[in-house]
Write an enzyme that holds these catalytic residues in place. Structure first.
Site, PDB file in Angstrom:
ATOM      1  N   ASN A 166     -10.025  -3.277   1.896  1.00  0.00           N
ATOM      2  CA  ASN A 166      -9.718  -3.216   0.467  1.00  0.00           C
ATOM      3  C   ASN A 166     -10.995  -2.960  -0.316  1.00  0.00           C
ATOM      4  O   ASN A 166     -12.092  -2.898   0.257  1.00  0.00           O
ATOM      5  CB  ASN A 166      -9.085  -4.528  -0.014  1.00  0.00           C
ATOM      6  CG  ASN A 166      -7.661  -4.698   0.464  1.00  0.00           C
ATOM      7  OD1 ASN A 166      -6.958  -3.723   0.730  1.00  0.00           O
ATOM      8  ND2 ASN A 166      -7.223  -5.938   0.580  1.00  0.00           N
ATOM      9  N   HIS A 184       0.826  -1.216   0.000  1.00  0.00           N
ATOM     10  CA  HIS A 184       0.000   0.000   0.000  1.00  0.00           C
ATOM     11  C   HIS A 184       0.859   1.265   0.000  1.00  0.00           C
ATOM     12  O   HIS A 184       0.483   2.281   0.590  1.00  0.00           O
ATOM     13  CB  HIS A 184      -0.966   0.018   1.191  1.00  0.00           C
ATOM     14  CG  HIS A 184      -1.949  -1.105   1.194  1.00  0.00           C
ATOM     15  ND1 HIS A 184      -3.144  -1.064   0.504  1.00  0.00           N
ATOM     16  CD2 HIS A 184      -1.912  -2.318   1.800  1.00  0.00           C
ATOM     17  CE1 HIS A 184      -3.799  -2.205   0.682  1.00  0.00           C
ATOM     18  NE2 HIS A 184      -3.067  -2.982   1.460  1.00  0.00           N
TER      19      HIS A 184
END
Length: 492
Positions: A138, A65
């Protein structure tokens, strides 16, 4: 003068240049030398300070990320769920809570294009009156693996080859050929929704199973879902190449420009719940993060809405230093025995301490907005001004006390120590159902993506056969199509 009032802030800019310690700088263009053409002097502290600061501008990149964008706004309760949770920020319709949200890609580096086929991170930090609540998820509702023991191992093959630094299909397909539980995640990733158009037009999911607890102490398993009011939009390969070729930061720019123009993105929050007393009646394990919960028998329940109406003021302070951790919860919300969640509880906080330091929760973006107190003292980069004499607990010189008791899940654990897999694996049913729900042209695009991946020259016949076998077990016609395109005989 109050020295604590004038802490480092853009609000207290001097009208002239200074050093970090506040001394005036009368020449910020020339080094101090011996004569006009002589060597630079080591005593030129201003030059040394500038170089030393520049050399340390970058902090460790997130291991996953790394590429992301943030925005601020609020969450508003629209439906009463106090029968399920005693969380203060959910106490009544109309209650608003400040939030900051970070969207991200997962695998590639900080400067990578936002048009790659990759899951997207969707992390929300609620600044509640009872402390922060981090909902770290997510855009897809499932994950590649169900046990945290595999977490680091599953990231490495998705990352670039350590020799060439190129992401390669053969590494991904080799590793996950040992883990058929990943099939459901790949049914999302290789689908048309595998490349979101931007951050505003994608779903969000808490992914893991959490627990809600009401005032009576009754617990329910819960899944969190965000749904964009502007709908879900994605990019097909040709569009992704075109968009990414002209702007590798298109999603970041779209988010920033939309908010700046007053076109505020909004998501509705829904939940699904399961009574733990009744979990055995389902053909899936509610703690299995590779499965979704069927909405026809566990319908979505509306909770509230989230509106992002303010851009961040500084990318480094409110995106790079922004830190999330699934362990950060509030009364009324608790963990479950989801094996991946249990691992994330430790790993996320640990990586933030490595990346930002042990006092990362003192950084403005991460600190709670409510009053807070403990005896966690000192350590690297502790910039909180404290003047108390009692730094221990309990004490008769300090009125601090325990908080009021709040409900916890009434779980009783017993059993022998062991390492085992869950009983209800059922790895093929759901990806097969997803595939059969698509239109023929969508199915064909899915097949084409898998044919391209399996055509990697370093994918062996054995690996190719395993994947065809997996997809045949999900849907026989899908397996036959793959086998036909690849000239491989299906094993079932």
């Amino acid at each position: 003068m109050d020295p604590y009032r004038h802490r480092p802030s853009s609000a207290f800019n001097a009208p002239f240049w200074t050093t970090n310690s506040g001394a005036p700088v009368w020449n910020n263009n020339s080094s101090m030398t011996v004569g006009p053409r002589g060597p630079i002097l080591l005593e030129d502290y201003h030059l040394v300070e500038k170089l030393a600061n520049f050399d340390r501008e970058r902090i460790p990149e997130r291991v996953v990320h790394a590429r992301g964008a943030s925005a601020k706004g609020f969450f508003e309760v629209t439906h009463d769920i106090t029968n399920l949770s005693c969380a203060d920020f959910l106490r009544a319709p109309g209650v608003q809570t400040p939030v900051i949200v970070r969207f991200s890609t997962v695998i590639h580096e900080r400067g990578s294009p936002e048009t790659l086929r990759d899951p997207r991170g969707f992390a929300v930090k609620f600044y509640t009156r009872e402390g922060n609540f981090d909902l770290v998820g997510n855009n897809f509702p499932v994950f590649f693996i169900r046990d945290g023991m595999k977490f680091t191992r599953h990231v490495h093959p998705l990352k670039p080859n350590p020799k060439s630094h190129i992401q390669e299909n053969w590494r991904i397909l080799d590793f996950f050929s040992h883990h058929p539980e990943s099939l459901n995640m790949f049914s999302f990733l290789f689908d048309d929704i595998g490349i979101p158009q931007d951050y505003r037009h994608m779903d969000g999911s808490g992914v893991n199973t959490y627990t809600l607890i009401n005032k009576a102490g009754k617990a329910h398993y819960v899944k969190f879902h965000w749904r964009p009011t502007c709908g879900v939009k994605s990019l097909l390969e040709e569009d992704a190449i075109r968009v990414g070729g002209s702007n590798h930061s298109h999603a970041t720019q779209d988010l920033y420009d939309s908010i700046a123009a007053g076109n505020y993105p909004e998501w509705k929050l829904f939940i699904q719940t399961i009574d733990p007393d009744h979990e055995d009646k389902y053909d899936f394990d509610p703690l299995d993060v590779t499965k979704t919960w069927p909405e026809d028998i566990l319908p979505l329940q509306p909770v509230g809405r989230m509106v992002l109406n303010k851009n961040i003021d500084n990318f480094f302070a409110e995106n790079e230093q922004l830190a999330f951790c699934p362990a950060i919860i509030v009364p009324g919300v608790y963990y479950s025995d989801d094996k991946l969640l249990q691992t994330r509880i430790f790993s996320y906080a640990d990586t933030q301490r490595h990346r930002l330091g042990p006092n990362y929760l003192q950084l403005p973006a991460n600190a709670p907005k409510c009053a807070h107190h403990n005896n966690h003292h000192e350590g690297f980069m502790n910039f909180m001004h404290r003047d108390e004499e009692v730094n221990y607990f309990p004490s008769r010189f300090d009125p601090s006390r325990h908080a009021e008791r709040y409900p916890h899940p009434p779980a009783v654990c017993s059993g022998k120590r062991e390492r085992c897999i869950i009983e209800k694996e059922n790895n093929f049913k759901e990806p097969g159902e997803r595939y059969r729900s698509w239109t023929p042209d969508r199915q064909e695009r899915f097949v084409r993506r898998w044919v391209d991946a399996l055509s990697d020259t370093r994918v062996t016949h054995e690996i190719r056969s395993i994947w065809i076998s997996y997809w045949s077990q999900a849907d026989r016609s899908l397996g036959q199509k793959l086998a036909s395109h690849l000239n491989v005989r299906p094993s079932i």
